[in-house]
Design a protein around this motif. Structure first.
Motif, PDB file in Angstrom:
ATOM      1  N   SER A  42       0.832  -1.203   0.000  1.00 34.46           N
ATOM      2  CA  SER A  42       0.000   0.000   0.000  1.00 34.46           C
ATOM      3  C   SER A  42       0.869   1.255   0.000  1.00 34.46           C
ATOM      4  CB  SER A  42      -0.938   0.008   1.203  1.00 34.46           C
ATOM      5  OG  SER A  42      -0.210   0.139   2.387  1.00 34.46           O
ATOM      6  N   VAL A  46      -0.199   1.260   7.433  1.00 40.18           N
ATOM      7  CA  VAL A  46      -1.652   1.221   7.571  1.00 40.18           C
ATOM      8  C   VAL A  46      -1.925   1.068   9.050  1.00 40.18           C
ATOM      9  CG1 VAL A  46      -3.744   0.026   6.916  1.00 40.18           C
ATOM     10  CG2 VAL A  46      -1.827   0.143   5.329  1.00 40.18           C
ATOM     11  N   PRO A  47      -2.485   2.081   9.668  1.00 39.18           N
ATOM     12  CA  PRO A  47      -2.413   2.162  11.119  1.00 39.18           C
ATOM     13  C   PRO A  47      -3.077   1.026  11.866  1.00 39.18           C
ATOM     14  CG  PRO A  47      -3.982   3.723  10.274  1.00 39.18           C
ATOM     15  CD  PRO A  47      -3.265   3.141   9.096  1.00 39.18           C
ATOM     16  N   GLU A  48      -4.325   0.718  11.536  1.00 41.38           N
ATOM     17  CA  GLU A  48      -4.963  -0.274  12.380  1.00 41.38           C
ATOM     18  C   GLU A  48      -4.501  -1.653  11.968  1.00 41.38           C
ATOM     19  OE1 GLU A  48      -7.511  -0.188  15.850  1.00 41.38           O
ATOM     20  OE2 GLU A  48      -6.203   1.152  14.785  1.00 41.38           O
ATOM     21  N   GLY A 146      10.157   9.921   8.829  1.00 35.30           N
ATOM     22  CA  GLY A 146       9.015  10.106   7.937  1.00 35.30           C
ATOM     23  C   GLY A 146       7.969  11.028   8.522  1.00 35.30           C
ATOM     24  N   GLU A 173       9.084  12.167   4.581  1.00 35.97           N
ATOM     25  CA  GLU A 173       7.876  12.221   3.758  1.00 35.97           C
ATOM     26  C   GLU A 173       8.209  12.772   2.368  1.00 35.97           C
ATOM     27  OE1 GLU A 173       4.823  14.594   5.557  1.00 35.97           O
ATOM     28  OE2 GLU A 173       3.820  14.928   3.661  1.00 35.97           O
ATOM     29  N   ARG A 180       8.098   8.357  -5.131  1.00 32.86           N
ATOM     30  CA  ARG A 180       6.937   7.908  -5.897  1.00 32.86           C
ATOM     31  C   ARG A 180       6.851   8.634  -7.243  1.00 32.86           C
ATOM     32  NH1 ARG A 180       0.851   6.778  -3.523  1.00 32.86           N
ATOM     33  NH2 ARG A 180       1.915   5.426  -2.065  1.00 32.86           N
TER      34      ARG A 180
ATOM     35  N   LEU B  42      -1.025  16.701  -5.664  1.00 32.17           N
ATOM     36  CA  LEU B  42       0.213  16.937  -4.916  1.00 32.17           C
ATOM     37  C   LEU B  42       0.697  18.364  -5.179  1.00 32.17           C
ATOM     38  CD1 LEU B  42       2.010  14.884  -3.233  1.00 32.17           C
ATOM     39  CD2 LEU B  42       3.492  14.818  -5.223  1.00 32.17           C
ATOM     40  N   SER B  67       1.100  13.107   6.471  1.00 30.14           N
ATOM     41  CA  SER B  67       1.155  12.008   5.499  1.00 30.14           C
ATOM     42  C   SER B  67       1.689  10.716   6.102  1.00 30.14           C
ATOM     43  CB  SER B  67       2.052  12.364   4.313  1.00 30.14           C
ATOM     44  OG  SER B  67       1.436  13.320   3.514  1.00 30.14           O
ATOM     45  N   PHE B  68       2.738  10.839   6.876  1.00 34.86           N
ATOM     46  CA  PHE B  68       3.358   9.617   7.397  1.00 34.86           C
ATOM     47  C   PHE B  68       2.635   9.109   8.641  1.00 34.86           C
ATOM     48  CE2 PHE B  68       6.420   6.968   9.567  1.00 34.86           C
ATOM     49  CZ  PHE B  68       6.971   6.248   8.524  1.00 34.86           C
ATOM     50  N   ILE B  69       2.248  10.049   9.510  1.00 34.30           N
ATOM     51  CA  ILE B  69       1.618   9.630  10.770  1.00 34.30           C
ATOM     52  C   ILE B  69       0.115   9.429  10.605  1.00 34.30           C
ATOM     53  CG2 ILE B  69       3.421  10.669  12.177  1.00 34.30           C
ATOM     54  CD1 ILE B  69       1.645  13.038  12.671  1.00 34.30           C
ATOM     55  N   LEU B  70      -0.415   9.778   9.425  1.00 33.03           N
ATOM     56  CA  LEU B  70      -1.809   9.549   9.031  1.00 33.03           C
ATOM     57  C   LEU B  70      -2.835  10.422   9.733  1.00 33.03           C
ATOM     58  CD1 LEU B  70      -1.561   5.725   8.668  1.00 33.03           C
ATOM     59  CD2 LEU B  70      -2.020   7.318   6.812  1.00 33.03           C
ATOM     60  N   MET B  71      -2.719  10.576  11.040  1.00 35.73           N
ATOM     61  CA  MET B  71      -3.648  11.463  11.730  1.00 35.73           C
ATOM     62  C   MET B  71      -2.903  12.230  12.801  1.00 35.73           C
ATOM     63  SD  MET B  71      -7.365  10.872  13.478  1.00 35.73           S
ATOM     64  CE  MET B  71      -6.979   9.514  14.565  1.00 35.73           C
ATOM     65  N   ASP B  84      -4.475  12.503   6.672  1.00 37.03           N
ATOM     66  CA  ASP B  84      -3.901  12.511   5.336  1.00 37.03           C
ATOM     67  C   ASP B  84      -3.874  11.063   4.863  1.00 37.03           C
ATOM     68  OD1 ASP B  84      -2.193  12.443   3.120  1.00 37.03           O
ATOM     69  OD2 ASP B  84      -1.069  14.190   3.824  1.00 37.03           O
ATOM     70  N   TYR B  86      -3.051   9.910   1.939  1.00 40.59           N
ATOM     71  CA  TYR B  86      -2.220   9.754   0.740  1.00 40.59           C
ATOM     72  C   TYR B  86      -1.681   8.342   0.551  1.00 40.59           C
ATOM     73  CZ  TYR B  86       1.720  10.545  -2.435  1.00 40.59           C
ATOM     74  OH  TYR B  86       2.597  10.488  -3.478  1.00 40.59           O
ATOM     75  N   ARG B  87      -1.203   7.739   1.641  1.00 39.00           N
ATOM     76  CA  ARG B  87      -0.539   6.443   1.529  1.00 39.00           C
ATOM     77  C   ARG B  87      -1.490   5.263   1.476  1.00 39.00           C
ATOM     78  NH1 ARG B  87       4.616   6.495   3.406  1.00 39.00           N
ATOM     79  NH2 ARG B  87       5.380   8.590   3.746  1.00 39.00           N
ATOM     80  N   LEU B  88      -2.747   5.505   1.742  1.00 36.83           N
ATOM     81  CA  LEU B  88      -3.673   4.381   1.844  1.00 36.83           C
ATOM     82  C   LEU B  88      -4.246   4.012   0.483  1.00 36.83           C
ATOM     83  CD1 LEU B  88      -5.522   5.270   5.150  1.00 36.83           C
ATOM     84  CD2 LEU B  88      -3.336   4.145   4.787  1.00 36.83           C
ATOM     85  N   ASP B  93      -8.839   0.305   4.061  1.00 38.39           N
ATOM     86  CA  ASP B  93      -7.700   0.715   4.896  1.00 38.39           C
ATOM     87  C   ASP B  93      -8.124   1.765   5.921  1.00 38.39           C
ATOM     88  OD1 ASP B  93      -5.894  -0.912   3.667  1.00 38.39           O
ATOM     89  OD2 ASP B  93      -4.803   0.677   2.611  1.00 38.39           O
ATOM     90  N   GLY B  97      -8.380   0.986   9.634  1.00 37.31           N
ATOM     91  CA  GLY B  97      -7.382   1.771  10.346  1.00 37.31           C
ATOM     92  C   GLY B  97      -7.951   2.572  11.506  1.00 37.31           C
ATOM     93  N   TRP B 113      -6.641  13.950   0.695  1.00 37.99           N
ATOM     94  CA  TRP B 113      -6.760  12.755  -0.141  1.00 37.99           C
ATOM     95  C   TRP B 113      -8.004  11.941   0.221  1.00 37.99           C
ATOM     96  CZ3 TRP B 113      -3.653  12.995  -4.253  1.00 37.99           C
ATOM     97  CH2 TRP B 113      -2.488  13.760  -4.140  1.00 37.99           C
TER      98      TRP B 113
END
Lengths: 354, 157
Positions: A42, A46-48, A146, A173, A180, B42, B67-71, B84, B86-88, B93, B97, B113
């Protein structure tokens, strides 16, 4: 056993790490169940899925760390656990596991800030490693990963003054996003580093955000510029209309080099200026991006010119691990700190104030 | 005027300062439980807009990209949850998540995103589309998913 033994647990992001640390420095055992492979499809954590993986891994990781260390509960002086910053669900797995162990075995519990763990990795010694000097105060620490990018000054143990931090994207990041763009894999940091090493033409100049005299950092503009530069390069290569067609390798290498050079230049220049301004007697580098050899080489050269040591843990101790939490936890234990069994996750726990 | 156009406003933002002004204005309409989706490519300026909405809610910490820590979570006059995705890969997910959670009903949730969770986005949301990149001006479209969210359109200068 007379040594101070700390059992340390880290689960703030995508690594389940458990370590046993002696006297705040010596790694007795250090096990990390890396979830990188799990997450690669992915393109990120993926947190959870991460929280579930922490649940799945935490007992086997403890068993392995425990077996490697060959210790018993009466030897353990404290349990240190990361309580922030990080994802609430992931943090809670480690915290609740640590609390249960602390309660059952009647051992003190210590809450550790994940970010200070990255700084304290500089004190760690591997099993069998020759003794060497600890970082000397005052020091300047650059933590780059990151999720986090900041410069802090320490005049003594456990005291942090924030010199600057990223105002937008973390350095890691930026590596991932530009990786990418260039069609390189995840994680972007190592991929860009490898590509850059192969660059023949080393004259691409990507913009640097200096932000005046500030120690703050910004990588958002660099990311945007990289997007424009890559689009232009695609057009030059006659690939403008073919979104799926890969750029030729030499061009990717050239762009990767230019991008990496810009990131390293800003990070190194600000770190050295902070060290010089504050009269630092050592420089500490930590976090996942500290594994980047161009950054290590540049900072090592400039620190040497300044006449002070640069301390960088080996790459596996720069990325998230339990050992660094044990090193910081031992300091907090020695300072008389104890966390209650009501210790809660602090997803946005800060490390330092200005 | 049709119902559709009443629920949408479009502005031209010549520079980042104008985008910040829009974010500060939108924040005045923020109430607990609001979901604001920030759409754009982006480098469009989603995090830039998120910073000003956060500042308008009274967050004083630096709002950086999650982006990296997601929330990332912040505290202003309301709690702010900055996601964010972006990575999912997809909505599975996001849901698996636990990135949409109960605590968000007490605060404002900003999602960058949001296309990653398009199948499970509630109708009750504010969409902000940012079109443009680089030094060029941005066309920003604000769309209220329900009449109740029209209050956001009313505070746009």
């Amino acid at each position: 056993m007379s040594e101070l033994l700390v059992l340390a647990i880290e689960s703030s992001c995508d690594e389940t790490g458990i370590a046993v640390i002696e006297d705040g420095r010596q790694i007795v055992s250090n096990v990390v169940a890396s979830q990188v492979a799990l997450h690669a499809p992915s393109g990120g954590i993926v947190p959870e899925v991460a929280a579930r993986a922490h649940l799945r891994w935490i007992v086997p990781v403890l068993d392995e760390a425990w077996g490697d260390a060959g210790v018993d509960w009466p030897d353990v002086s404290a349990i240190a656990v990361t309580y922030g910053p990080g994802l609430a669900g992931s943090l809670l797995v480690g915290i609740n596991f640590a609390k249960a162990l602390a309660w059952v075995h009647d051992v003190p519990l210590i809450g550790v800030n994940h970010l200070e763990g990255h700084v304290y990795a500089a004190w760690l010694r591997d099993p069998g490693e020759a003794d060497r000097e600890d970082p000397v105060f005052p020091l300047v620490a650059l933590v780059v990963s990151g999720g986090h990018t900041f410069l802090t000054e320490m005049r003594d143990h456990l005291t942090y003054r924030l010199l600057g931090s990223t105002l937008d994207d973390a350095a890691g990041e930026a590596f991932d996003k530009v990786g990418r763009l260039l069609g390189l894999g995840y994680p972007g940091g190592p991929a860009i580093e490898r590509a850059a090493e192969a660059a023949i033409a080393r004259d691409r100049v990507f913009p640097r955000a200096w932000l005046g005299d500030s120690f703050d950092l910004s990588f958002s503009g660099l990311k945007t510029a990289a997007r424009r530069i890559v689009t232009e390069a695609r057009a030059e290569a006659g690939l403008a209309g073919e979104a799926e067609a890969p750029l030729p390798d030499p061009l990717v290498a050239e762009l990767a080099w230019g991008f990496q050079d810009a990131v390293v230049d800003v990070l190194a220049t600000k770190t050295i200026r902070a060290a010089r301004t504050g009269g630092a007697r050592s420089i500490v580098l930590g976090g996942g991006v500290a594994a980047n050899s161009a950054l290590r080489a540049r900072l090592a050269g400039e620190a040497e010119a300044l006449g002070i040591p640069l301390i960088v843990p080996r790459p596996a101790l720069c990325t998230d691990n339990g050992a660094m939490i044990g090193a910081a936890g031992a300091r907090r234990l020695a300072a008389g700190e104890r966390a209650g069994l009501d210790l809660d996750a602090r997803p946005s726990l800060p490390l330092a104030v200005r | 005027m049709s119902a559709h156009t009443r629920l949408e406003r479009r502005i031209e933002s010549p520079d980042p300062a104008a985008t910040s002004a829009l974010g500060l204005a939108l924040a005045k309409a923020a109430r607990p439980g609001d979901l604001i989706c920030l759409w754009g490519d982006l480098g469009a300026g989603k995090t830039h807009l998120a910073k000003s909405i956060g500042a308008g809610i009274g967050v004083t910490d630096t709002i950086a990209s999650p982006s990296f820590i997601l929330m990332a979570e912040y505290v202003g006059r309301l709690p702010l949850f900055h996601l964010d995705l972006y990575r999912l890969a997809d909505a599975a997910d996001v849901l698996a998540g636990g990135l949409i959670d109960d605590r968000q009903s007490a605060g404002v949730t900003l999602v960058e995103w949001p296309d990653r969770m398009v199948g499970v986005l509630p109708t009750e949301r504010l969409d902000v589309f940012i079109d443009g990149a680089g030094d060029a001006s941005r066309t920003i479209t604000v769309r209220a998913g329900t009449p109740a969210l029209q209050r956001y359109l009313d505070v746009i200068p």
